[in-house]
Design a protein around this motif. Structure first.
Motif, PDB file in Angstrom:
ATOM      1  N   ARG A 154      25.890  -9.611  30.555  1.00 43.75           N
ATOM      2  CA  ARG A 154      27.127 -10.069  31.187  1.00 43.75           C
ATOM      3  C   ARG A 154      26.917 -10.319  32.680  1.00 43.75           C
ATOM      4  N   PHE A 155      26.165  -9.446  33.345  1.00 45.88           N
ATOM      5  CA  PHE A 155      25.909  -9.652  34.770  1.00 45.88           C
ATOM      6  C   PHE A 155      25.148 -10.956  34.997  1.00 45.88           C
ATOM      7  N   ALA A 156      24.197 -11.234  34.119  1.00 45.13           N
ATOM      8  CA  ALA A 156      23.462 -12.493  34.223  1.00 45.13           C
ATOM      9  C   ALA A 156      24.411 -13.675  34.038  1.00 45.13           C
ATOM     10  N   ALA A 157      25.325 -13.570  33.056  1.00 46.89           N
ATOM     11  CA  ALA A 157      26.287 -14.641  32.813  1.00 46.89           C
ATOM     12  C   ALA A 157      27.238 -14.819  33.988  1.00 46.89           C
ATOM     13  N   ALA A 159      24.464 -13.200  38.459  1.00 50.34           N
ATOM     14  CA  ALA A 159      23.644 -12.289  39.258  1.00 50.34           C
ATOM     15  C   ALA A 159      22.367 -12.981  39.713  1.00 50.34           C
ATOM     16  N   ALA A 160      21.938 -12.686  40.928  1.00 48.30           N
ATOM     17  CA  ALA A 160      20.721 -13.306  41.461  1.00 48.30           C
ATOM     18  C   ALA A 160      19.487 -12.820  40.720  1.00 48.30           C
ATOM     19  N   GLY A 161      19.529 -11.597  40.242  1.00 45.96           N
ATOM     20  CA  GLY A 161      18.420 -11.027  39.492  1.00 45.96           C
ATOM     21  C   GLY A 161      18.874  -9.775  38.783  1.00 45.96           C
ATOM     22  N   THR A 179      12.135  -5.670  27.321  1.00 48.35           N
ATOM     23  CA  THR A 179      11.497  -6.979  27.469  1.00 48.35           C
ATOM     24  C   THR A 179      12.265  -8.050  26.715  1.00 48.35           C
ATOM     25  N   GLU A 180      12.772  -7.706  25.532  1.00 44.03           N
ATOM     26  CA  GLU A 180      13.553  -8.669  24.753  1.00 44.03           C
ATOM     27  C   GLU A 180      14.840  -9.053  25.480  1.00 44.03           C
ATOM     28  N   VAL A 181      15.490  -8.076  26.091  1.00 45.08           N
ATOM     29  CA  VAL A 181      16.711  -8.371  26.844  1.00 45.08           C
ATOM     30  C   VAL A 181      16.393  -9.259  28.042  1.00 45.08           C
ATOM     31  N   ALA A 182      15.315  -8.948  28.743  1.00 44.77           N
ATOM     32  CA  ALA A 182      14.923  -9.767  29.891  1.00 44.77           C
ATOM     33  C   ALA A 182      14.622 -11.200  29.462  1.00 44.77           C
ATOM     34  N   ASP A 240      14.484 -16.351  33.643  1.00 52.42           N
ATOM     35  CA  ASP A 240      13.714 -16.157  34.874  1.00 52.42           C
ATOM     36  C   ASP A 240      14.361 -15.190  35.855  1.00 52.42           C
ATOM     37  N   ARG A 241      15.653 -14.955  35.723  1.00 55.05           N
ATOM     38  CA  ARG A 241      16.337 -14.063  36.667  1.00 55.05           C
ATOM     39  C   ARG A 241      16.296 -12.603  36.233  1.00 55.05           C
ATOM     40  N   ALA A 242      15.391 -12.269  35.332  1.00 52.27           N
ATOM     41  CA  ALA A 242      15.314 -10.885  34.867  1.00 52.27           C
ATOM     42  C   ALA A 242      13.875 -10.426  34.761  1.00 52.27           C
TER      43      ALA A 242
END
Length: 263
Positions: free
Chosen positions: A24-27, A30-32, A44-47, A52-54
């Motif tokens: 949700r933060f990525a959506a 969030a910058a990273g 790793t799967e979530v990233a 690229d921002r994770a």
């Protein structure tokens, strides 16, 4: 506080609430996002879902060097941390029969991890004049937890520590919220139901079981409002009021509730 353009760290982020918050933060822009968990494969799967921002980091939040290491990684990859979500937690399912080792491990993960996070990021936040801590503490920290003494005690201590940080650092630009949900459909909850833990049965009987994504939505709204208590289950606020208004009546009611579950 808006997450957009902020660097965010989420611990316990390979699954459940942590995973939902990271996504949700990525959506939200969030910058990273640093995705931290003992489960490196899951992190790793979530990233990868974020892109690229994770970045994913294996970390044991009960080890202070690990917490400092993930902070260093996040800052090297994305810049100063704007929001640190100390989300990782564990349960025991035990009461008086909980072993000393279970108590020690639960205190380390559910309490000291928040201390380590604050030690690692608060000085920098104070220097910059801004920053935010979100600690996942559970409704159990406010209204106890049938069946799990170490969980109830440590979640209460986690809230107390968050209050202390807020009291001492609010005027220096550091804001704090505690996330206090009841039932959430996570692997931890499903395991408790399967094993017929009293804790899971109590949670299932006390209100709605929310999806992690719903909780993440409540987190975003709560952060924007900068509320100290974030209640995905609104009824928790009423439970807290009843407890404060008449502790003896509340304790008697909780005792009857537990008796009904054990019958």
């Amino acid at each position: 506080m808006r997450v957009r353009d902020k660097v965010v760290v989420v611990t316990g982020a390979a699954s459940g609430i942590g995973r939902a918050m990271a996504l949700r933060f990525a959506a939200e822009g969030a910058a990273g996002v640093l995705v931290a968990d003992l489960d490196e494969v899951g992190a790793t799967e979530v990233a990868k879902e974020i892109g690229d921002r994770a970045v994913a980091v294996r970390a044991d939040v009960s080890v202070e060097d690990d917490v400092r290491g993930l902070v260093t990684t996040a800052e090297s990859a994305f810049g100063p941390i704007g929001l640190f979500c100390s989300n990782a937690g564990i349960i025991t399912g035990h009461g008086l029969d909980a072993t000393d080792m279970e108590w020690t491990r639960t205190i380390a993960v559910n309490v000291l991890a928040h201390v380590y996070a604050a030690r690692a990021v608060v000085p920098g936040m104070v220097e910059r004049g801004e920053g935010y801590l979100l600690n996942t503490c559970s409704a159990a920290g406010l209204v106890s937890c049938p069946g799990d003494a170490p969980y109830a005690v440590t979640k209460s201590a986690a809230i107390s520590f968050a209050e202390w940080v807020a009291i001492h650092y609010a005027t220096k630009g550091v804001k704090v919220s505690v996330l206090c949900p009841q039932g959430v459909r996570t692997g931890m909850f499903e395991q408790g139901i399967a094993e017929e833990h009293l804790t899971a049965r109590a949670v299932g009987a006390s209100g709605a079981i929310l999806d992690p994504a719903t909780v993440a939505g409540a987190v975003v709204e709560g952060l924007e409002a900068e509320r100290f208590h974030i209640f995905p289950h609104p009824e928790v606020a009423e439970f807290v009021r009843r407890k404060a208004g008449d502790p003896d009546r509340w304790l008697a009611g909780m005792a009857r509730f537990v008796d009904s579950l054990e019958a």
